[in-house]
Design a protein around this motif. Structure first.
Motif, PDB file in Angstrom:
ATOM      1  N   TYR A 235      88.102  16.128-104.371  1.00 21.32           N
ATOM      2  CA  TYR A 235      88.643  17.440-104.827  1.00 21.32           C
ATOM      3  C   TYR A 235      90.256  17.883-104.733  1.00 21.32           C
ATOM      4  O   TYR A 235      90.607  19.033-104.698  1.00 21.32           O
ATOM      5  N   GLY A 236      91.179  16.715-104.752  1.00 26.54           N
ATOM      6  CA  GLY A 236      92.584  16.865-104.856  1.00 26.54           C
ATOM      7  C   GLY A 236      93.055  17.298-103.405  1.00 26.54           C
ATOM      8  O   GLY A 236      94.354  17.439-103.502  1.00 26.54           O
ATOM      9  N   TYR A 237      92.747  17.017-102.099  1.00 30.22           N
ATOM     10  CA  TYR A 237      93.199  17.349-101.050  1.00 30.22           C
ATOM     11  C   TYR A 237      93.465  15.767-100.470  1.00 30.22           C
ATOM     12  O   TYR A 237      92.536  15.626 -99.757  1.00 30.22           O
ATOM     13  N   ASP A 238      94.692  15.247-100.515  1.00 33.69           N
ATOM     14  CA  ASP A 238      94.829  13.995 -99.794  1.00 33.69           C
ATOM     15  C   ASP A 238      95.215  14.159 -98.427  1.00 33.69           C
ATOM     16  O   ASP A 238      96.419  14.164 -98.388  1.00 33.69           O
ATOM     17  N   ASN A 239      94.241  13.953 -97.760  1.00 38.71           N
ATOM     18  CA  ASN A 239      94.614  14.161 -96.275  1.00 38.71           C
ATOM     19  C   ASN A 239      94.609  12.775 -95.213  1.00 38.71           C
ATOM     20  O   ASN A 239      94.487  12.657 -94.150  1.00 38.71           O
ATOM     21  N   THR A 240      94.726  11.511 -96.389  1.00 40.99           N
ATOM     22  CA  THR A 240      94.138  10.244 -95.556  1.00 40.99           C
ATOM     23  C   THR A 240      95.334   9.998 -94.555  1.00 40.99           C
ATOM     24  O   THR A 240      94.923   9.299 -93.665  1.00 40.99           O
TER      25      THR A 240
ATOM     26  N   PHE B 187      83.391   1.931-104.749  1.00 39.55           N
ATOM     27  CA  PHE B 187      84.270   1.276-105.823  1.00 39.55           C
ATOM     28  C   PHE B 187      85.439   2.435-106.244  1.00 39.55           C
ATOM     29  O   PHE B 187      85.618   2.475-107.212  1.00 39.55           O
ATOM     30  N   MET B 188      85.908   3.050-105.017  1.00 40.67           N
ATOM     31  CA  MET B 188      87.003   4.017-105.089  1.00 40.67           C
ATOM     32  C   MET B 188      88.243   3.411-104.859  1.00 40.67           C
ATOM     33  O   MET B 188      88.629   3.547-103.679  1.00 40.67           O
ATOM     34  N   SER B 189      89.085   2.610-105.753  1.00 37.89           N
ATOM     35  CA  SER B 189      90.135   1.844-105.496  1.00 37.89           C
ATOM     36  C   SER B 189      91.343   2.768-105.130  1.00 37.89           C
ATOM     37  O   SER B 189      92.159   2.118-104.055  1.00 37.89           O
ATOM     38  N   LYS B 190      91.460   4.005-105.599  1.00 35.35           N
ATOM     39  CA  LYS B 190      92.666   4.670-105.124  1.00 35.35           C
ATOM     40  C   LYS B 190      92.526   5.105-103.995  1.00 35.35           C
ATOM     41  O   LYS B 190      93.406   4.955-103.063  1.00 35.35           O
ATOM     42  N   LEU B 191      91.102   5.704-103.573  1.00 33.42           N
ATOM     43  CA  LEU B 191      91.065   5.883-101.932  1.00 33.42           C
ATOM     44  C   LEU B 191      91.343   4.692-101.012  1.00 33.42           C
ATOM     45  O   LEU B 191      91.870   4.823 -99.785  1.00 33.42           O
ATOM     46  N   LYS B 192      90.489   3.768-101.520  1.00 39.72           N
ATOM     47  CA  LYS B 192      90.792   2.445-100.474  1.00 39.72           C
ATOM     48  C   LYS B 192      92.097   2.191-100.332  1.00 39.72           C
ATOM     49  O   LYS B 192      92.749   1.775 -99.289  1.00 39.72           O
ATOM     50  N   ASN B 193      93.171   2.048-101.291  1.00 37.98           N
ATOM     51  CA  ASN B 193      94.618   1.852-101.259  1.00 37.98           C
ATOM     52  C   ASN B 193      95.330   2.750-100.331  1.00 37.98           C
ATOM     53  O   ASN B 193      96.059   2.369 -99.447  1.00 37.98           O
ATOM     54  N   ARG B 194      95.136   4.159-100.431  1.00 34.54           N
ATOM     55  CA  ARG B 194      95.595   5.035 -99.247  1.00 34.54           C
ATOM     56  C   ARG B 194      95.066   4.766 -98.020  1.00 34.54           C
ATOM     57  O   ARG B 194      95.789   4.991 -97.015  1.00 34.54           O
ATOM     58  N   LEU B 195      93.813   4.604 -97.840  1.00 35.76           N
ATOM     59  CA  LEU B 195      93.380   4.135 -96.562  1.00 35.76           C
ATOM     60  C   LEU B 195      93.902   2.861 -95.887  1.00 35.76           C
ATOM     61  O   LEU B 195      93.787   2.870 -94.624  1.00 35.76           O
ATOM     62  N   GLY B 196      94.190   1.871 -96.704  1.00 35.82           N
ATOM     63  CA  GLY B 196      94.644   0.650 -96.349  1.00 35.82           C
ATOM     64  C   GLY B 196      96.237   1.147 -95.696  1.00 35.82           C
ATOM     65  O   GLY B 196      96.389   0.321 -94.827  1.00 35.82           O
ATOM     66  N   ILE B 197      96.700   1.925 -96.376  1.00 40.69           N
ATOM     67  CA  ILE B 197      98.050   2.336 -95.904  1.00 40.69           C
ATOM     68  C   ILE B 197      97.955   2.931 -94.575  1.00 40.69           C
ATOM     69  O   ILE B 197      98.802   2.734 -93.434  1.00 40.69           O
ATOM     70  N   ARG B 198      97.132   3.862 -94.406  1.00 44.14           N
ATOM     71  CA  ARG B 198      96.996   4.674 -93.021  1.00 44.14           C
ATOM     72  C   ARG B 198      96.525   3.573 -91.999  1.00 44.14           C
ATOM     73  O   ARG B 198      96.928   3.613 -90.885  1.00 44.14           O
ATOM     74  N   LEU B 199      95.632   2.672 -92.173  1.00 45.40           N
ATOM     75  CA  LEU B 199      95.195   1.582 -91.262  1.00 45.40           C
ATOM     76  C   LEU B 199      96.125   0.735 -90.939  1.00 45.40           C
ATOM     77  O   LEU B 199      96.035   0.635 -89.528  1.00 45.40           O
TER      78      LEU B 199
END
Length: 387
Positions: free
Chosen positions: A42-47, A66-78
């Motif tokens: 819903y547009g609130y990127d708190n990753t 299969f949510m590639s954009k979210l996966k990439n953001r979480l990869g950066i955080r982890l």
């Protein structure tokens, strides 16, 4: 919003042959994790504010749907949170291996900090895939017998409450034994640790003995690893030893140096040359010969441009990936050139250059110590990156 972010949700929620007829249940997703998922779609990127566990759990969901954009953001955080304390926990999440940069970081830790990963309190609870990832590394900073001992520890933990005889342990290790290089172990390690475990059969031990005796892979040894080459030790980052060149030039046709290593293995990577004072660019053929005592010499060739009057003419020898200089040893290194113009102009320099990991001595020609080498680029084997 769910449909926009996930092809899986589109298939489950829209009119399709595999669409769910009633409520869609997610039994493997924590309620808080699904709330974090909803915030993102819903547009609130708190990753980048999530805790390690929150990001780990959400990565599993992002991979499943299969949510590639979210996966990439979480990869950066982890990647920003990953350390020796939580790496075993993350490796239990199969999604971590599907994010390229995160997977690379995990492999780097497994190669350079293998000992600490195996000593982690969370290691016994590592998933079969996680432990397999450790054993599949080509580079490792512990001896092979430590991987064997860790395998026995891991399997014993997984049969808690059951009989811990060799057959039971073997059942837990069938896939993993194909990646433990048992044929590289010493005879003492085999007799004191491997044989008493009862994990290997008599026929397997017999084939291991034949492999060690002949130094050849036995094709019949298929149930366990039959590799006879030891794993590589981790390399440091690229380092340089600069040489103190003077301004005066002298002639020589056979520059030679002696490298005396200290208490560490050296992997040669490249050398940088100071060419003559002419301004033209010319092709150069160079042969470098490395020899330890009376052992057979190793030769490598380079063909490429050399720029006159310039420093940092880097000559990289691809074959140097196989050239390692042993600790506390002396090597004779000679260079010969065949160039389009006068290739034999070299700087005078001090006769001995002392370095952190090796000392360099140069030959003397007509009373002068000369060399065309300005810098030796190398890596150390088995030391930490900052060593």
């Amino acid at each position: 919003m769910l449909l926009a972010h996930s092809v899986v949700f589109r298939a489950e929620l829209q009119n399709s042959k595999i669409a769910e007829k009633n409520d869609v249940k997610l039994p493997d997703v924590f309620p808080q994790t699904f709330k974090n998922l909803l915030r993102f779609v819903y547009g609130y990127d708190n990753t980048q504010n999530l805790s390690f566990d929150e990001a780990d759990n959400l990565l599993y969901v992002a991979d499943k749907y299969f949510m590639s954009k979210l996966k990439n953001r979480l990869g950066i955080r982890l990647m920003s949170l990953l350390n020796l304390t939580n790496i075993c926990s993350l490796m239990n999440n199969p999604a971590c291996y599907t994010v390229l940069e995160l997977n690379s970081m995990i492999n780097e830790i497994l190669q350079t900090e293998t000992d600490k990963v195996l000593a982690s309190p969370l290691f016994p609870d590592l998933s079969p895939l996680g432990f397999l990832t450790i054993l599949q590394q080509e580079v490792c900073n512990v001896p092979e017998i430590d991987l064997w001992a860790s395998a026995i520890e891991w399997a014993t933990h997984r049969v808690s409450g059951e009989s811990k005889n060799g057959e039971v342990l073997r059942d837990k290790l069938n896939d993993h034994l194909k990646h433990i290089r048992i044929c590289t172990l010493s005879g003492e390690d085999l007799m004191t640790q491997v044989v008493p475990s009862g994990v290997l059969t008599y026929d397997e031990l017999k084939l291991i003995g034949e492999t060690r005796r002949t130094k050849k892979v036995q094709p019949d040894l298929t149930t366990i690893c039959n590799k006879i080459k030891k794993r590589e030790e981790p390399l440091s980052e690229l380092m340089e030893q600069k040489l103190n060149l003077e301004d005066e030039y002298r002639n020589t046709t056979n520059p030679k140096i002696t490298i005396n290593t200290k208490g560490v293995t050296i992997k040669l990577c490249s050398i940088k040359l100071m060419s003559d004072s002419t301004s033209q660019r010319h092709q150069c053929s160079c042969t470098i010969t490395i020899q330890k005592g009376t052992e057979p010499p190793t030769e490598m060739r380079y063909q490429g441009p050399i720029f006159g009057g310039a420093s940092n003419n880097t000559i990289s020898f691809d074959a140097m990936k196989n050239v390692r200089l042993s600790p506390n040893s002396s090597y004779s290194v000679s260079l010969s050139f065949d160039c389009g113009c006068n290739p034999y102009l070299y700087h005078t320099m001090r006769s001995t250059e002392k370095g952190k990991h090796f000392d360099t001595k140069f030959n003397t020609c007509s009373g002068y110590t000369v060399s065309s080498i300005e810098t030796i680029c190398y890596k150390t084997v088995g030391l930490k990156k900052n060593a």
